[in-house]
Design a protein around this motif. Structure first.
Motif, short mmCIF file in Angstrom:
data_model
loop_
_atom_site.label_atom_id
_atom_site.label_comp_id
_atom_site.label_asym_id
_atom_site.label_seq_id
_atom_site.Cartn_x
_atom_site.Cartn_y
_atom_site.Cartn_z
N MET A 35 -26.29 -15.87 0.98
CA MET A 35 -27.45 -16.01 0.35
C MET A 35 -27.34 -15.02 -1.02
N ASP A 36 -27.60 -15.80 -2.11
CA ASP A 36 -27.75 -14.92 -3.33
C ASP A 36 -29.18 -14.42 -3.54
N LEU A 37 -29.42 -13.49 -4.12
CA LEU A 37 -30.60 -12.55 -4.60
C LEU A 37 -30.84 -12.39 -5.78
N SER A 38 -31.82 -12.73 -6.65
CA SER A 38 -32.14 -12.13 -7.89
C SER A 38 -32.96 -11.19 -7.83
N ILE A 39 -32.46 -9.91 -8.02
CA ILE A 39 -33.32 -8.65 -8.03
C ILE A 39 -33.67 -7.78 -9.48
N ASN A 40 -34.11 -6.90 -9.40
CA ASN A 40 -34.22 -5.84 -10.59
C ASN A 40 -34.41 -6.69 -11.86
N LYS A 41 -35.64 -7.72 -11.86
CA LYS A 41 -36.00 -8.58 -12.81
C LYS A 41 -36.44 -7.65 -13.84
N LEU A 42 -36.36 -7.93 -15.19
CA LEU A 42 -37.10 -7.45 -16.14
C LEU A 42 -38.57 -8.06 -16.20
N PRO A 43 -39.55 -7.43 -16.29
CA PRO A 43 -41.12 -7.92 -16.25
C PRO A 43 -41.29 -9.07 -17.30
N TRP A 82 -33.27 -12.54 -24.17
CA TRP A 82 -32.38 -13.62 -24.51
C TRP A 82 -31.55 -13.74 -23.33
N ASN A 83 -31.37 -15.03 -22.75
CA ASN A 83 -30.40 -15.16 -21.40
C ASN A 83 -28.98 -14.67 -21.73
N TRP A 84 -28.54 -14.96 -22.81
CA TRP A 84 -26.87 -14.51 -23.23
C TRP A 84 -26.85 -13.11 -23.22
N LEU A 85 -27.96 -12.31 -23.10
CA LEU A 85 -27.35 -10.99 -22.90
C LEU A 85 -27.12 -10.51 -21.51
N LYS A 86 -27.63 -11.48 -20.64
CA LYS A 86 -27.37 -11.28 -19.14
C LYS A 86 -28.08 -9.91 -18.57
N VAL A 87 -28.99 -9.51 -19.12
CA VAL A 87 -29.67 -8.31 -18.45
C VAL A 87 -31.10 -8.34 -17.80
N ASN A 88 -31.46 -9.82 -17.82
CA ASN A 88 -32.70 -10.21 -17.13
C ASN A 88 -33.08 -9.90 -15.67
N ASP A 89 -31.79 -9.89 -14.99
CA ASP A 89 -31.79 -9.61 -13.59
C ASP A 89 -30.46 -9.09 -13.12
N TYR A 90 -30.35 -9.07 -11.93
CA TYR A 90 -28.94 -8.70 -11.23
C TYR A 90 -28.95 -9.35 -10.08
N ARG A 91 -27.86 -10.11 -9.76
CA ARG A 91 -27.63 -11.22 -8.68
C ARG A 91 -26.80 -10.61 -7.91
N VAL A 92 -26.98 -10.64 -6.60
CA VAL A 92 -25.98 -10.00 -5.37
C VAL A 92 -26.32 -11.06 -4.32
N SER A 93 -24.97 -10.85 -3.56
CA SER A 93 -24.75 -11.78 -2.38
C SER A 93 -25.26 -11.07 -1.16
N VAL A 94 -26.12 -11.54 -0.43
CA VAL A 94 -26.71 -11.02 0.96
C VAL A 94 -25.95 -11.66 2.06
N PRO A 95 -25.33 -11.01 3.00
CA PRO A 95 -25.01 -11.74 4.25
C PRO A 95 -25.90 -12.05 5.14
N GLU A 96 -25.53 -13.26 5.93
CA GLU A 96 -26.54 -13.64 6.90
C GLU A 96 -26.93 -12.77 8.00
N ASN A 97 -25.94 -12.15 8.54
CA ASN A 97 -26.25 -11.10 9.59
C ASN A 97 -26.25 -9.76 9.21
N ILE A 98 -27.80 -9.06 9.39
CA ILE A 98 -28.04 -7.96 8.81
C ILE A 98 -28.49 -7.00 10.37
N LEU A 99 -27.83 -5.95 10.48
CA LEU A 99 -28.16 -5.06 11.63
C LEU A 99 -29.14 -4.04 11.14
#
Length: 346
Positions: free
Chosen positions: A1-9, A13-30
């Motif tokens: 599962m991918d999450l979009s975190i740390n979004k600018l309020p 411009w999208n081409w700058l690629k700074v609007n958010d930070y995308r991370v992959s989250v595993p399914e099984n979390i302890l």
């Protein structure tokens, strides 16, 4: 599962690629193990959810995707409550040592009642394949919370630290974060300065190296009259490291005579580094004062010449200057034990 975190309020411009930070989250979390100290005059207990702790309405620092991920996990919430007029006589110390190959999540709800004071010191180390920490706080009238976080992970670690909370009248939060290890780390703090004359102070330092990535997102939402925010970040990038810093001061309509300032100082050690600095001021109120600035660059030829003329080789100069960035932040930590550990760190 991918999450979009740390979004600018407010996205840029999208081409700058700074609007958010995308991370992959595993399914099984302890649920991760940690050691927490006991402080005689504060209450600590386990709750099932943030709502059970009375902090269900607090906004998540990392954003809505992370909030849904965290609240959809069954990990217990460690609820820390400091009663009215209670000043904690010593810091609350929390120590994590993540075991390799463990995917883990921790949750903390911190509530300070009127005129309460508490310092929380959290040390993170180990090698989480994926780790996350979710802190929600509420600071009542004339109460003051200090949070100090030290991140000292090993190579190939992946970690998200999310802080979100609310300050009432004359309430204050002081947040200090020091990223001095390895791995890919995401830091965030979203503070609602709802009460008049509430204050936020953030002081962070970092050393990002190898091909690691650091992603930072601080938001000060100033709604009360005469609120004040001060955000400072200082750090070093070396090798092929990447760092993104988002700092937002949001003057909401009605925040009359509010003040805010954000500054970042970045030392670039190598040609292969990638730095993004995104300061943002949003203003819906006229009677405010806000400022931002950044200093980004290499060690000047004048400084190199000064040290070389005194017999100090360039490689040593680089190390001294890099260490001085972290030591400056560490030296401001209001806890002698933590300060000494960091200043004596190899």
């Amino acid at each position: 599962m991918d999450l979009s975190i740390n979004k600018l309020p407010v996205p840029t411009w999208n081409w700058l690629k700074v609007n958010d930070y995308r991370v992959s989250v595993p399914e099984n979390i302890l649920e991760v193990d940690y050691n927490i100290s006991t402080v005689s005059n504060i209450d600590i207990e386990q709750k099932d959810t943030f709502s059970d702790a009375g902090l269900g309405g607090i906004e998540s620092g990392a954003g809505n995707d992370f909030r849904r991920f965290s609240e959809g996990n069954s990990a217990k919430v460690c609820f820390v409550n400091v009663g009215k007029d209670t000043v904690a006589r010593e810091p609350l110390r929390i120590n994590f040592d993540y075991v390799n190959d463990k995917n883990a999540l921790s949750k903390f709800a911190i509530n300070l009642e009127n005129k309460a004071e508490l310092t929380v010191i959290i040390n993170f180390k180990g090698n989480p394949v994926f780790g996350a920490n979710d802190i929600r706080f509420s600071v009542a009238e004339d109460a003051h919370l200090t949070i100090i976080e030290i991140f000292d992970f090993e190579d190939n670690s992946n970690f998200i630290d999310s802080i979100g909370g609310r300050l009432d009248k004359i309430g204050g939060l002081k947040l200090m974060q020091l990223e001095c290890g390895s791995g890919n780390v995401s830091l965030s703090c979203n503070t609602d300065l709802a009460g008049d004359r509430s204050t936020l102070e953030i002081d962070s330092g970092y050393m990002v190296q190898h091909s690691d990535r650091l992603d930072i997102n601080y938001v000060a939402r100033q709604r009360g009259i005469k609120t004040d925010s001060n955000i400072k970040a200082s750090g070093v990038l070396r090798d092929n490291a990447t760092k993104t810093f988002r700092g937002t001061i949001d003057f909401v309509k009605g925040a009359k005579r509010a003040t805010g300032d954000e500054r970042e100082d970045v030392l670039l050690m190598n040609e292969g580094v990638h730095n993004n600095t995104v300061p943002l001021i949003l203003c819906a109120e006229e009677d405010v004062e806000g400022g931002h600035g950044a200093t980004i660059g290499k060690i000047s030829e004048e400084i190199l010449y000064y040290f070389k003329s005194r017999g100090i080789p360039e490689d040593m100069v680089n190390e001294l200057m890099a260490k001085s960035k972290l030591d400056a932040v560490a030296g401001r930590i209001p806890d002698e034990i933590t300060k000494e550990q960091l200043l004596n760190r190899e």
